[in-house]
Design an enzyme around this catalytic site. Structure first.
Site, PDB file in Angstrom:
ATOM      1  CD  GLU A  67      -6.425   2.113   3.253  1.00 46.14           C
ATOM      2  OE1 GLU A  67      -7.046   3.008   2.659  1.00 46.14           O
ATOM      3  OE2 GLU A  67      -5.229   2.211   3.589  1.00 46.14           O
ATOM      4  CG  ASN A  69      -1.881   1.121   1.302  1.00 47.25           C
ATOM      5  OD1 ASN A  69      -1.722   2.133   0.619  1.00 47.25           O
ATOM      6  ND2 ASN A  69      -2.882   0.994   2.150  1.00 47.25           N
ATOM      7  NE  ARG A 123      -4.147  14.584  -1.270  1.00 47.82           N
ATOM      8  CZ  ARG A 123      -4.580  13.336  -1.121  1.00 47.82           C
ATOM      9  NH1 ARG A 123      -5.504  12.858  -1.942  1.00 47.82           N
ATOM     10  NH2 ARG A 123      -4.109  12.572  -0.142  1.00 47.82           N
ATOM     11  CG  HIS A 152      -9.773   7.664   1.225  1.00 50.19           C
ATOM     12  ND1 HIS A 152     -10.096   8.987   1.454  1.00 50.19           N
ATOM     13  CD2 HIS A 152      -8.422   7.598   1.252  1.00 50.19           C
ATOM     14  CE1 HIS A 152      -8.990   9.692   1.611  1.00 50.19           C
ATOM     15  NE2 HIS A 152      -7.961   8.861   1.489  1.00 50.19           N
ATOM     16  NE  ARG A 209       1.150  12.735  14.350  1.00 51.11           N
ATOM     17  CZ  ARG A 209       1.895  11.748  13.857  1.00 51.11           C
ATOM     18  NH1 ARG A 209       2.087  10.646  14.550  1.00 51.11           N
ATOM     19  NH2 ARG A 209       2.457  11.862  12.660  1.00 51.11           N
ATOM     20  N   GLY A 260      -4.772  12.280   3.710  1.00 49.02           N
ATOM     21  CA  GLY A 260      -5.841  12.337   2.731  1.00 49.02           C
ATOM     22  C   GLY A 260      -7.146  12.178   3.491  1.00 49.02           C
ATOM     23  NE  ARG A 264      -4.720   3.417  -1.276  1.00 49.43           N
ATOM     24  CZ  ARG A 264      -4.374   4.579  -0.763  1.00 49.43           C
ATOM     25  NH1 ARG A 264      -3.186   4.743  -0.197  1.00 49.43           N
ATOM     26  NH2 ARG A 264      -5.217   5.596  -0.788  1.00 49.43           N
TER      27      ARG A 264
END
Length: 390
Positions: free
Chosen positions: A376, A9, A239, A179, A283, A210, A91
């Site tokens: 995932e 991934n 983004r 996603h 964070r 994302g 992925r």
């Protein structure tokens, strides 16, 4: 010797991998990750019980995704030499119009997926680089692509189309959503753990570097905040999220920016990083006393609330909200700021449950609110095992 599945991934600056034993429900044996590829990359590897097998700085070995994959495979071989890789599951962010289910990879499939790189430039090139590296490393293994767009391919027409001349829709200019592997996993978890909620109307908030929302009814996606590319919808780490297309025209025609310069800004210098001028890491923003950090967080949570309302309208109601992804699973503050003004929708949080990131964090409200870690890699492993055994 038993057969194993490797899952890969590849994100914009990270690489996750998992090792599974082949089975109808694949057995997880190890998981690992390389973070900050290209910039002080660090690798870790854990066994299935969470015990650390390796943790090291990669230096030059983490300068690119290809180099990081080589380093990760060396560590995997060092600690799990008995692994026999029969299949590799990947992925792939964008499957375009052609792929609504996982597919075995051959040269023709790889060529078609390469043509989609401009529509997911932060991810697709790295996804495909991982495929090429895995095909070289494991030439006899079955390679399977699992698509983030596939979960959304059966949207109603009104949630799939833009108000452009119809010919563009027919040529593939439509809302794809992303996603999907995460949303697939969450839908499956709800089906196993809460049949009533699974049958209802749920907004899943996948919040990380994302970020997007998905409206799920009866386990199926009916709407997504992301569209033709992974730029649309919520503001993200770097983004932009939703943007008046006239702004793009203004930047090109009046500000003199090239298409490449606009693209670079929208993908890499906008979102939380652009708004705060500090960081794309939630964070760091939560720990900062700079007012710009607070403003960036406020915009992020406002847009999530706005889109939850839109999803409720698309689904004609709301029975539950699920938070997942790195921010969704770990930030009590973000969940609190998203949910506090949503009492009009029947959303009420239990503050103590939210602070400890319990699985169920609503205060017996009309709307269930859950925190569910996504996986995932398991979705990829299941699809790859099915492709291998079928």
């Amino acid at each position: 010797m038993s057969a194993h599945i490797l899952t890969l991934n590849a994100g914009s600056s990270s690489l996750k991998l998992g090792l599974f034993a082949v089975a109808a429900e694949p057995e997880a044996l190890a998981e690992g990750q390389v973070d900050r590829i290209g910039d002080d990359a660090r690798l870790w590897l854990h066994d299935a019980k969470g015990r650390e097998l390796a943790a090291r700085d990669l230096g030059e070995a983490g300068a690119s995704h290809g180099a990081a994959l080589e380093a990760a495979l060396e560590v995997l071989e060092e600690h799990l030499p008995e692994a026999r890789i029969a299949a590799v599951g990947h992925r792939v962010v964008h499957g375009g119009m052609d792929h609504d289910a996982p597919v075995r990879i051959d040269d023709a499939v790889l060529e078609r997926l390469s043509a989609l790189e401009p529509f997911a430039p932060l991810h697709q090139p790295h996804n495909l680089a991982g495929i090429r590296a895995a095909r070289a490393a494991f030439p006899d293994a079955v390679q399977v692509a699992c698509f983030d767009t596939a979960f959304h391919r059966n949207h109603p027409f009104v949630n799939d189309v833009f108000g452009l001349p119809r010919e563009f829709y027919d040529r593939g200019v439509r809302r794809y959503g992303f996603h999907g592997l995460s949303y697939d996993y969450i839908a499956g978890e709800l089906g196993r753990a809460d049949a009533d909620l699974h049958a209802g109307r749920v907004v899943v908030a996948h919040l990380g570097n994302g970020a997007s929302l998905c409206g799920i009814v009866g386990g199926r996606s009916v709407a997504s905040t992301m569209g033709f590319t992974a730029l649309d919808g919520l503001p993200m780490g770097t983004r932009v999220g939703q943007l008046d297309p006239g702004v793009v025209l203004h930047l090109i025609e009046q500000e003199g920016m090239s298409a490449a310069e606009v693209s670079e800004m929208l993908y890499k210098r906008s979102g939380l990083l652009g708004l705060s001028g500090i960081s794309n890491d939630m964070r760091e923003l939560e720990a900062s006393d700079d007012p710009r950090a607070a403003e960036a967080i406020a915009y992020f949570t406002f847009r999530i609330r706005r889109e939850i309302g839109a999803m409720a309208a698309a689904m004609e109601g709301l029975d539950g909200i699920v938070f997942t992804g790195g921010i969704g699973e770990n930030s009590a503050r973000i969940r609190r700021e998203v949910c506090a003004p949503l009492g009009w929708l029947g959303v009420t949080l239990d503050p103590a449950a939210n602070d400890r990131s319990a699985r169920r964090i609503d205060a017996d409200g009309a709307v269930a609110v859950l925190v569910v870690p996504t996986d995932e890699e398991r979705v990829i492993a299941r699809a790859t095992s099915a492709a291998l055994t079928g």
